[in-house]
Design a protein around this motif. Structure first.
Motif, PDB file in Angstrom:
ATOM      1  N   ALA A 174     100.978  -2.021 -49.254  1.00  0.00           N
ATOM      2  CA  ALA A 174     102.710  -1.724 -48.993  1.00  0.00           C
ATOM      3  C   ALA A 174     102.158  -1.029 -49.849  1.00  0.00           C
ATOM      4  O   ALA A 174     103.266   0.274 -49.549  1.00  0.00           O
ATOM      5  CB  ALA A 174     102.768  -3.397 -49.449  1.00  0.00           C
ATOM      6  N   ALA A 175     101.987  -0.737 -51.238  1.00  0.00           N
ATOM      7  CA  ALA A 175     101.824   0.369 -52.168  1.00  0.00           C
ATOM      8  C   ALA A 175     101.148   2.047 -51.285  1.00  0.00           C
ATOM      9  O   ALA A 175     102.747   3.063 -51.237  1.00  0.00           O
ATOM     10  CB  ALA A 175     101.274   0.413 -52.900  1.00  0.00           C
ATOM     11  N   LEU A 176     100.651   2.056 -50.276  1.00  0.00           N
ATOM     12  CA  LEU A 176     100.254   3.293 -49.622  1.00  0.00           C
ATOM     13  C   LEU A 176     101.465   3.482 -48.458  1.00  0.00           C
ATOM     14  O   LEU A 176     101.660   5.052 -48.458  1.00  0.00           O
ATOM     15  CB  LEU A 176      99.578   3.208 -48.853  1.00  0.00           C
ATOM     16  N   ILE A 177     102.331   2.210 -47.703  1.00  0.00           N
ATOM     17  CA  ILE A 177     103.115   2.616 -46.928  1.00  0.00           C
ATOM     18  C   ILE A 177     104.524   3.462 -47.814  1.00  0.00           C
ATOM     19  O   ILE A 177     105.552   4.249 -47.619  1.00  0.00           O
ATOM     20  CB  ILE A 177     103.173   1.494 -46.915  1.00  0.00           C
ATOM     21  N   ASN A 178     104.882   2.124 -48.929  1.00  0.00           N
ATOM     22  CA  ASN A 178     106.137   2.775 -49.159  1.00  0.00           C
ATOM     23  C   ASN A 178     105.392   4.378 -50.442  1.00  0.00           C
ATOM     24  O   ASN A 178     106.906   4.797 -50.049  1.00  0.00           O
ATOM     25  CB  ASN A 178     105.928   2.024 -51.069  1.00  0.00           C
ATOM     26  N   SER A 179     104.465   5.030 -50.473  1.00  0.00           N
ATOM     27  CA  SER A 179     104.334   6.222 -51.175  1.00  0.00           C
ATOM     28  C   SER A 179     104.409   7.145 -50.098  1.00  0.00           C
ATOM     29  O   SER A 179     104.719   8.084 -50.409  1.00  0.00           O
ATOM     30  CB  SER A 179     103.148   6.095 -51.518  1.00  0.00           C
ATOM     31  N   ILE A 180     104.571   6.942 -48.612  1.00  0.00           N
ATOM     32  CA  ILE A 180     104.140   7.768 -47.516  1.00  0.00           C
ATOM     33  C   ILE A 180     105.541   7.203 -47.089  1.00  0.00           C
ATOM     34  O   ILE A 180     106.167   8.770 -46.458  1.00  0.00           O
ATOM     35  CB  ILE A 180     103.215   7.335 -46.598  1.00  0.00           C
ATOM     36  N   PHE A 181     106.409   6.732 -47.244  1.00  0.00           N
ATOM     37  CA  PHE A 181     107.808   6.527 -45.960  1.00  0.00           C
ATOM     38  C   PHE A 181     108.788   6.582 -46.321  1.00  0.00           C
ATOM     39  O   PHE A 181     110.119   6.808 -46.232  1.00  0.00           O
ATOM     40  CB  PHE A 181     107.358   5.658 -45.592  1.00  0.00           C
TER      41      PHE A 181
END
Length: 218
Positions: A102-109
């Motif tokens: 979730a942290a990775l998705i939040n940072s990318i999108f």
């Protein structure tokens, strides 16, 4: 001395004391408490690096953004150890791994890694509050319930207080910043007191660790 320096010095000194006590006690800690101690070590290191980054680059959001999902993962490992139903199905590990994704998705999108990831902080707070409440449910229905509450009950109680107010701070404080700056400043000082009190509480619990009988922490 500015409010920022007062906050940083207070957090750092308390965390330093907690780290020293945890290092002294580490071999005697149960598995769950060791996860907790490692999280405190990491918090201390992050605070030092964040101060350096703020002074050197006037920007330290990336430090906290990297730390948040790691902290959630360690917290999830902690609950995966002390909650029986989590342990049987590795629910804590699943929650922690999901948090990393979730942290990775939040940072990318959604929110750049260079700005504070408030969306993820809110998600992290909700997940930790859920795990705390589920621990209470699991503890109260277990056969290990005794008159003397185990140390993990108190760790969880502090975590619940800390993350409940953190969620309150980011939802109320952030949403009212533009419309009511005075209320936003008030929530900032409230969360500062809660955070400092939480670190003091963790420090006292590790100092008094031998007076408790850990329950469910392997």
């Amino acid at each position: 001395m500015s409010a920022w320096w007062i906050r940083i010095i207070s957090y750092t000194l308390i965390l330093l004391l907690a780290v020293i006590i945890c290092l002294i006690r580490f071999k005697k800690l149960d598995k769950a408490s060791k996860y907790f101690a490692i999280a405190l070590y990491l918090n201390f290191i992050v605070e030092i690096i964040a101060v350096w980054a703020a002074l050197e680059f006037q920007q330290n959001n990336i430090i906290y953004n990297i730390h948040s999902p790691i902290n959630l993962f360690l917290t999830s490992l902690y609950f995966n150890t002390i909650v029986d139903s989590f342990k049987k199905r590795n629910i804590g590990i699943i929650i922690g791994a999901s948090g990393l994704v979730a942290a990775l998705i939040n940072s990318i999108f959604y929110q750049s890694i260079w700005i504070l990831n408030t969306y993820f902080i809110a998600i992290q707070a909700i997940l930790v509050v859920f795990m705390c409440l589920y621990y209470y449910y699991d503890f109260l229905k277990s056969d290990t319930y005794t008159k003397k509450l185990p140390i993990h009950f108190w760790f969880t109680s502090i975590l619940l207080t800390y993350w409940s107010f953190t969620l309150f701070h980011w939802i109320l404080g952030y949403s009212t910043y533009l419309s009511n700056k005075g209320l936003s400043i008030l929530t900032y000082y409230i969360i500062f007191i809660i955070n400092l009190s939480s670190y003091i509480g963790f420090t006292i619990l590790f100092y008094k660790y031998n007076n408790f009988k850990p329950s469910g922490g392997d």
